[in-house]
Design an enzyme around this catalytic site. Structure first.
Site, PDB file in Angstrom:
ATOM      1  N   ASP A 262      77.809  -2.536  41.308  1.00 56.02           N
ATOM      2  CA  ASP A 262      78.154  -3.424  42.400  1.00 56.02           C
ATOM      3  C   ASP A 262      77.051  -4.488  42.477  1.00 56.02           C
ATOM      4  OD1 ASP A 262      79.717  -2.723  45.623  1.00 56.02           O
ATOM      5  OD2 ASP A 262      79.225  -4.608  44.628  1.00 56.02           O
TER       6      ASP A 262
HETATM    7  C1  GLC Z   1      80.174  -6.719  47.097  1.00 60.49           C
HETATM    8  C2  GLC Z   1      81.102  -5.540  47.251  1.00 60.49           C
HETATM    9  C3  GLC Z   1      82.062  -5.342  46.111  1.00 60.49           C
HETATM   10  C4  GLC Z   1      82.414  -6.682  45.494  1.00 60.49           C
HETATM   11  C5  GLC Z   1      81.145  -7.239  44.882  1.00 60.49           C
HETATM   12  C6  GLC Z   1      81.378  -8.614  44.247  1.00 60.49           C
HETATM   13  O1  GLC Z   1      78.884  -6.383  47.545  1.00 60.49           O
HETATM   14  O2  GLC Z   1      80.498  -4.272  47.522  1.00 60.49           O
HETATM   15  O3  GLC Z   1      83.207  -4.681  46.644  1.00 60.49           O
HETATM   16  O4  GLC Z   1      83.407  -6.504  44.490  1.00 60.49           O
HETATM   17  O5  GLC Z   1      80.094  -7.328  45.822  1.00 60.49           O
HETATM   18  O6  GLC Z   1      81.652  -9.552  45.231  1.00 60.49           O
END
Ligand code: GLC
Length: 703
Positions: A262
């Site tokens: 993430d």
């Molecule tokens: C965010 C979220 C995730 C998302 C990623 C990219 O922090 O936790 O769900 O896909 O970053 O935006």
């Protein structure tokens, strides 16, 4: 040239780059992307930036094509960039939040939202979406409850599967397909105290029997990606948790796609206290077979040295790079790096009439009628006033609305006045005295930016000013229709004086139009809750499929030494599966084809459902089971089947379910399926509390 040939030609620096994903602004200065914290000062040089393998988010097809063109001009081996984004419940045409979509109990609608999102996003140059979110949660304090499909693993699995298939179709060579990256593996929705990013600590039994099911559904639907969650699991951050990411995900569950951290998740392993520095973090993540590092630079800054020093085997790097090249090949990017990016097509698709009709259709089935003492449906001739903090709001997209623009939506005031022109909008209760009105539509709840990521709350209360207004309106003798905009279950005990309560969620681009048609009975309500609404936050976690305990509470008994609160009922205010309609339904004549069944047999279950009203409507017939005795304690009920069926006024339909013994099994902490000889209760009804039941004796011949 095959991807194996390309791999052979790649330098170590190029391989490290392929394993890195950055936001687009590092390539081109037109994106106004909302980037958090330290990403701006990643300290990468231009050479490194033009080695990375994928991009997080882009503005539109024009920008994607410009970035891809500029990148390929600088790329020695012309390996195209992979573009990924958070197309969760719509690209620009925004659908209801996923929690609302799940309340439709209609997977075909979920599939439709994914199909349309994929059409718009693929025309905009996106190749993979970070969706669906498969995180089960039983805690409405957690802001991201809006992004999942509720508290039941069976329902969550069905919706995850529908979304993955809707995004990907049966082949990524299809022109409007989108690769799906399921998230956030694993157990992110079980953050302690509902506080985002917090520790997750659960038994293997809970993991295998409940929390993993949604991700498994994504894998079974052939999702091409899986995102590692921010949280720890068994004390180890998932991003570097080899047991979870390799032994379970790849070896046990058979996932063959790419894995991705993430946002900045690998860097954060240091803050977790589970890595010495970025080198240590990189080694641990590579050993956990994490293929792509999103928005941080542990890989790109350390892999070359780690391989040269023998800290990491080049085979580990090659395996990860090959998975990424294989996805790019499957997407057709080596043949056409722009894939289906097409500015004209994008412009023709986003917010098109067809797509807006689709999102309204989904919204119509996602709203839930919680209370109605007969005031609804409204008549156009009613003397109506509409007011409240969100009456004029067009903020109905909800969190994670990607490129949706709330300003393009209609407010409920405008939609209601369009249909019933004599309706008056007022901004204060003091104005009421000068108006001849009998009904007040009051629009309130929580702001859409109080929900979503990093939006955990300790209080789920309705705002005191709104509670006071409802109290004043009812004391003044008005009929009050509460319309709620919210992204999580709220505590509604203090607004129960309302004559009607509509759970309006955040229903997307056409929320107001849909709610208006429901309020005036042009369309009948059909939605049902997929998450319990507590009476008090102190009840959380509160979910329908709980265990009995050794001292189950029973209202009728006076035994004080049972499992209950001295200051609150155990039951939710509104239970899982609950939702009203303008129709009324009764359940009778439940019958089973057998009283005893054996391994691998099918039990036929029949029930008659009558629409006793004069209004045609959908009913969501739910079938639950209770395995009364097993080696492990079993939930007092578990949803196993459901049917959403249209029943004409004053008519009765016979509903038939086939129950194969395989759906009666339970999952153990070793992830095996078991079913022992004994009585199984079969329960049917309109929600998880109003059920009629029958029993069958199961014989396990192997016992
Ligand atoms: C965010 C979220 C995730 C998302 C990623 C990219 O922090 O936790 O769900 O896909 O970053 O935006």
């Amino acid at each position: 040239m095959t991807i194996h040939h390309i791999l052979k030609q790649m330098t170590l620096a190029e391989k490290a780059g392929q394993l890195t994903q950055l936001p687009p602004h590092l390539f081109i200065q037109t994106t106004s992307d909302d980037i958090m914290g330290n990403v701006h000062d990643l300290g990468l040089n231009d050479t490194q930036v033009f080695l990375v393998g994928s991009v997080l988010g882009i503005k539109n097809a024009t920008e994607m094509m410009a970035i891809q063109k500029r990148y390929l001009e600088k790329s020695r081996l012309h390996i195209p960039l992979l573009f990924m984004a958070d197309v969760i419940h719509g690209y620009e045409t925004i659908f209801p939040i996923p929690l609302a979509i799940s309340c439709s109990w209609n997977e075909s609608l979920a599939h439709l939202t994914a199909r349309i999102s994929a059409k718009e996003a693929s025309a905009a140059g996106i190749h993979m979406t970070f969706a669906p979110m498969a995180d089960l949660t039983r805690d409405p304090r957690w802001g991201r409850i809006m992004e999942g499909f509720g508290e039941d693993s069976f329902l969550t699995s069905r919706f995850v599967q529908a979304m993955v298939k809707g995004f990907q179709t049966d082949s990524l060579s299809n022109k409007d397909s989108l690769a799906s990256c399921v998230k956030h593996y694993a157990g992110y929705g079980a953050a302690e105290a509902g506080r985002d990013y917090n520790t997750v600590d659960m038994s293997k039994l809970s993991f295998y029997s409940q929390y993993v099911q949604g991700y498994v559904a994504g894998i079974n639907a052939s999702a091409k990606g899986m995102m590692a969650s921010f949280n720890t699991f068994d004390g180890i951050p998932v991003t570097v948790n080899k047991d979870l990411m390799v032994d379970v995900l790849r070896n046990q569950l058979g996932f063959k796609g790419i894995t991705i951290t993430d946002y900045d998740g690998l860097n954060q392993v240091i803050a977790h206290g589970a890595a010495e520095d970025t080198r240590d973090a990189a080694i641990k993540a590579l050993n956990a077979k994490i293929d792509i590092e999103m928005a941080s630079t542990c890989y790109i800054n350390n892999i070359e040295e780690l391989v040269k020093q023998g800290k990491i085997d080049i085979k580990v790097i090659d395996e990860a790079v090959l998975r990424i090249l294989s996805l790019k090949e499957e997407l057709g990017l080596f043949k056409n790096p722009y894939r289906f990016a097409n500015p004209e097509k994008e412009a023709s698709l986003v917010l098109s009439k067809e797509h807006l009709l689709a999102t309204k259709r989904v919204a119509l089935e996602s709203a839930v009628l919680l209370k109605n003492n007969g005031i609804l449906p409204l008549a156009k001739t009613d003397k109506i006033v509409i007011m409240g903090p969100y009456a004029k709001s067009t903020g109905t997209n909800g969190a994670w609305d990607w490129h949706g623009d709330n300003a393009k939506n209609v407010s409920l005031v405008d939609a209601v006045i369009e249909l019933a022109p004599q309706t008056k909008y007022i901004d204060s209760i003091n104005t009421l005295q000068n108006i001849d009105a009998s009904v007040v539509i009051y629009v309130y709840g929580e702001d859409q930016y109080e929900t979503g990521e990093a939006k955990s709350k300790v209080s789920l209360r309705i705002k005191p000013s709104d509670i006071e207004t409802i109290k004043q309106l009812t004391e003044l003798g008005y009929k009050v229709v509460s319309v709620l905009y919210n992204g999580r279950p709220l505590i509604l005990e203090e607004i129960l004086d309302s004559d009607a309560i509509v759970e309006g969620w955040f229903l997307g681009s056409c929320a107001a139009e849909a709610l208006t048609e429901l309020l005036f009975g042009i369309v009948n309500f059909s939605g049902k809750l997929t998450c319990s609404f507590p009476r008090h936050e102190g009840q959380i976690p509160l979910y329908y499929n709980h265990l009995s305990t050794g001292r189950p509470y029973n209202k009728e008994q006076s035994d004080p030494y049972t499992s209950f609160y001295i200051d609150c009922e155990n039951s939710p205010l509104y239970p899982f599966g609950y939702g009203l309609s303008y129709s009324t339904f009764t359940y009778t004549n439940l019958r089973l084809s057998k009283t005893e069944i054996y391994n691998d047999e099918i039990l036929d279950v029949y029930v008659d459902v009558s629409n006793t009203s004069t209004i045609d409507g959908y009913e969501i017939v739910q079938l639950y089971i209770h395995d009364l005795k097993a080696t492990i304690a079993r939930p007092i009920k578990e949803l196993k089947k459901f049917k959403k069926i249209w029943i004409k006024a004053l008519s009765t339909v016979q509903i038939h379910f086939e129950i194969h013994t395989s759906i009666l099994t339970y999952t153990t902490s070793q992830n095996t399926q078991e079913l022992e000889t004994g009585d199984i209760k079969i329960m049917l009804g309109p929600n998880s509390q109003q059920l009629i039941e029958a029993s069958v004796l199961y014989h396990n011949k192997e016992e």
